[in-house]
Scaffold this active site. Structure first.
Site, short mmCIF file in Angstrom:
data_model
loop_
_atom_site.label_atom_id
_atom_site.label_comp_id
_atom_site.label_asym_id
_atom_site.label_seq_id
_atom_site.Cartn_x
_atom_site.Cartn_y
_atom_site.Cartn_z
N HIS A 115 -0.40 1.56 -3.37
CA HIS A 115 -1.90 1.71 -3.43
C HIS A 115 -2.13 2.91 -4.42
O HIS A 115 -1.21 3.66 -4.61
CB HIS A 115 -2.55 2.31 -1.95
N CYS A 164 0.62 -1.36 0.08
CA CYS A 164 0.04 0.20 0.04
C CYS A 164 0.61 1.32 -0.18
O CYS A 164 1.88 1.27 -0.73
CB CYS A 164 -0.90 -0.01 1.03
#
Length: 198
Positions: free
Chosen positions: A133, A110
Site C-alpha cells: 500500500h 497492502c
C-alpha cells in the site's frame, strides 16, 4: 490439492482476507485460517468492523513449527493494525522465514508487506521486488535492498505482493496461477466474470 495458510489479526482488512480465501477455494485449494493475538474469544475484529471467525483461533492450534512442510503458501492480508501485529509477533516472523527458507510461497498484500520486511530483518533471507500500500512504501523502501514497484501485483520468485483492497482479486488470481498454473487461473476467473484489467 494445494494448501494455503492465511493469517488474520484484529485490524486485518476484510477484502484482503476474504478474497484470497474465496478465490483459492474456488481453485480447489484447501485453505486454513489462523488467528494471531485475537482479543475477543477467537473472533477477529476487522478494519471495517466486520467480524471473522478463523478456522483456528490461534497459531498454537496449527502445527506452526512445521507449517512450511504442510502448506504450499502463507498469506498475509493487510490492514494497518493487523499488519503491525504480524510484524511484532515472533511466531509470525519465524513462520515467514521458515516458508521462505523452505522455498515455499509467501504472499502479502497492502500493509502486510511490512511483516515480510520485518521477518527478513530479523531472520535474514533474500530481498526481492515487492509492492505494498502506498502508505507503507517509505517503510518498506527504508529497509534498503528491497526493489519497490508500483505495479498492482508483483511476483518475484516465491514472493507475491500486492497494493490494497482494490487489487485483492488480481492478487488472489496471481496466487492461483503461481501454484496451479494459468489454465486453473482462467478456469476460476471465467465464471467469476473477471475483467481483463483489474
Amino acid at each position: 490439492m494445494p494448501r494455503a495458510l492465511i493469517l488474520v489479526a484484529d485490524g486485518s482488512e476484510e477484502i484482503e482476507f476474504v478474497t484470497p480465501y474465496d478465490v483459492l477455494i474456488r481453485a480447489g485449494f484447501e485453505v486454513v485460517s489462523a488467528g494471531v493475538q485475537l482479543k475477543d474469544d477467537g473472533i477477529a475484529h476487522m478494519t471495517r468492523n466486520i467480524r471473522i471467525i478463523p478456522d483456528h483461533p490461534t497459531l498454537s492450534s496449527v502445527p506452526h513449527q512445521t507449517a512450511h512442510e504442510s502448506f504450499d503458501i502463507l498469506i498475509l492480508p493487510g490492514g494497518g493494525p493487523g499488519a503491525q501485529t504480524f510484524s511484532n509477533n515472533d511466531t509470525v516472523l519465524e513462520l515467514i522465514a521458515a516458508f521462505r527458507t523452505a522455498g515455499k510461497y509467501v504472499a502479502a498484500i497492502c500493509a502486510g508487506t511490512t511483516a515480510l520486511v520485518a521477518a527478513q530483518k530479523k531472520h535474514g533471507g533474500e530481498k526481492v521486488r515487492v509492492t505494498s500500500h502506498p502508505s507503507v512504501q517509505e517503510k518498506v523502501e527504508g529497509e534498503g535492498g528491497w526493489e519497490y514497484s508500483v505495479e498492482r501485483v508483483v511476483v518475484d520468485g516465491k514472493v507475491i505482493t500486492s497494493r490494497g483492497p482494490g487489487t485483492a482479486l488480481g492478487f488472489s488470481l496471481a496466487i492461483v496461477e503461481a501454484i496451479a498454473g494459468k489454465s486453473k487461473r482462467d478456469e476460476v476467473a471465467g465464471p467469476m466474470v473477471v475483467a481483463e484489467t483489474l
